[in-house]
Scaffold this active site. Structure first.
Site, short mmCIF file in Angstrom:
data_model
loop_
_atom_site.label_atom_id
_atom_site.label_comp_id
_atom_site.label_asym_id
_atom_site.label_seq_id
_atom_site.Cartn_x
_atom_site.Cartn_y
_atom_site.Cartn_z
N ASN A 196 0.96 -3.92 0.53
CA ASN A 196 1.53 -2.74 1.17
C ASN A 196 1.75 -3.11 2.63
OD1 ASN A 196 2.18 -0.26 2.23
ND2 ASN A 196 0.08 0.54 2.18
N LYS A 206 3.17 -1.47 4.92
CA LYS A 206 3.16 -0.32 5.83
C LYS A 206 4.37 -0.40 6.78
CE LYS A 206 -1.83 -0.43 5.47
NZ LYS A 206 -3.02 0.32 5.71
N HIS A 227 -0.47 7.47 -0.87
CA HIS A 227 -1.32 6.64 -0.01
C HIS A 227 -2.08 7.55 0.96
CE1 HIS A 227 -2.59 3.70 2.97
NE2 HIS A 227 -2.43 2.79 2.03
N GLU A 265 -2.66 7.32 3.98
CA GLU A 265 -1.98 7.55 5.27
C GLU A 265 -0.92 8.64 5.12
OE1 GLU A 265 -1.01 3.44 6.01
OE2 GLU A 265 -3.14 3.03 6.26
N GLU A 323 -8.65 3.65 -3.50
CA GLU A 323 -8.76 3.21 -2.12
C GLU A 323 -9.66 4.16 -1.33
OE1 GLU A 323 -5.27 0.55 -0.95
OE2 GLU A 323 -4.67 2.59 -0.50
N GLY A 358 -8.01 -0.59 6.30
CA GLY A 358 -7.68 -1.08 7.64
C GLY A 358 -8.86 -1.11 8.59
N SER A 401 -9.34 -3.12 2.78
CA SER A 401 -9.81 -4.35 3.43
C SER A 401 -10.09 -5.47 2.42
CB SER A 401 -11.03 -4.08 4.30
OG SER A 401 -10.70 -3.15 5.32
C1 PEP Z 1 -3.63 -0.20 2.11
O1 PEP Z 1 -2.79 -0.07 2.99
O2 PEP Z 1 -3.47 0.33 1.03
C2 PEP Z 1 -4.83 -1.00 2.39
C3 PEP Z 1 -5.74 -1.12 1.47
O3 PEP Z 1 -4.92 -1.55 3.65
P1 PEP Z 1 -5.97 -2.67 4.12
O4 PEP Z 1 -5.98 -3.75 3.08
O5 PEP Z 1 -5.45 -3.15 5.44
O6 PEP Z 1 -7.31 -2.01 4.23
#
Ligand code: PEP
Length: 250
Positions: free
Chosen positions: A10, A12, A95, A97, A167, A173, A214
């Site tokens: 992803n 972003k 997501h 976000e 998630e 992040g 992460s």
């Molecule tokens: C994501 O954007 O879905 C995500 C898991 O980000 P990160 O791996 O940076 O935590």
């Protein structure tokens, strides 16, 4: 029937066209022998370039969101058919976000899932609890609610076309990863719900559930060794070809 792992990036709001070209050029040979499905979800502005470059490779291209209406007065939104026309195969929906910053609700997530599937897209559906919810001991309740509502009126025949990404919001992040055991346990809760909503065999054979938060070159193999974890949704570590490749080759 074994579930095929799926690793999705992803991006972003990262990578202009030049950076998109450079990253995909590096990625194509690195992941060519991957045993798992490989997907990159890019900003809308990079999709046409990504689709063109990934033609004839094992990399599939996804968008980071999709609107539920076919067309109309929805300034700034993109429909599923517009993505299909471009050659896009996946769309991330729900997501955290989007839920946190753009008012996405369980209901709009369900609307987006249904519209994407109806147009022939595959969906990466994100669910996960916030830190407050985790500390309040309601993780199971939250992911069950989010998943149940997201699948309202989704037919059994479409289960293969939806990948669920668990998630935990506090792990996205932040550099904090859920322990492999915690991630596995929550994913099992989601799989058990899918067995209730559809059928045990469907949940076992058709429903792929990723972990995201992460996940990176260092922790991917431990996470991927867990029996319930079928892949990863990768943010930060998907922006460098070497790092993403290490996750793909967990
Ligand atoms: C994501 O954007 O879905 C995500 C898991 O980000 P990160 O791996 O940076 O935590």
């Amino acid at each position: 029937m074994a579930r095929k792992p799926i690793i999705a990036g992803n991006w972003k709001m990262n990578n202009n066209i030049a950076q998109t070209k450079a990253l995909i050029t590096d990625l194509i040979p690195l992941v060519a022998d991957a045993k798992c499905d490989v997907v990159i979800c890019t900003p809308y502005t990079s999709l046409a370039t990504a689709v063109e470059m990934c033609k004839g490779t094992n990399i599939k291209v996804g968008a980071e969101n999709v609107h539920w209406a076919e067309k109309g007065a929805f300034t700034g939104e993109i429909s599923a058919n517009m993505l299909v026309e471009l050659g896009v195969e996946y769309a991330i929906v729900g997501h955290s976000e989007r839920r946190t910053y753009f008012g996405e609700t369980d209901k709009t997530v369900n609307q987006r899932v249904k519209a994407a599937l109806a147009a022939g897209l595959k969906v990466i559906l994100c669910v996960g609890e916030t830190l407050e919810e985790r500390e309040a001991g309601i993780t199971a309740e939250v992911v069950r609610r989010q998943t149940k509502i997201a699948f309202t009126d989704v037919a059994k025949e479409d289960l293969e076309n939806v990948v669920i990404a668990y998630e935990p919001v506090w792990a996205i992040g932040t550099g904090k990863t859920a322990t492999a055991q915690d991630a596995n346990d929550t994913i099992k809760i989601i799989r058990d719900l899918m067995a209730e909503l559809y059928c045990p065999k469907c949940a076992e054979n058709l429903v792929r559930i990723q972990y995201g938060g992460s996940m990176n070159a260092k922790n991917a193999s431990e996470l991927m060794a867990m029996p319930e974890i079928d892949g990863g949704l990768i943010g930060g570590a998907s922006l460098k070809a070497e790092d993403f490749n290490k996750v793909v080759h967990f």
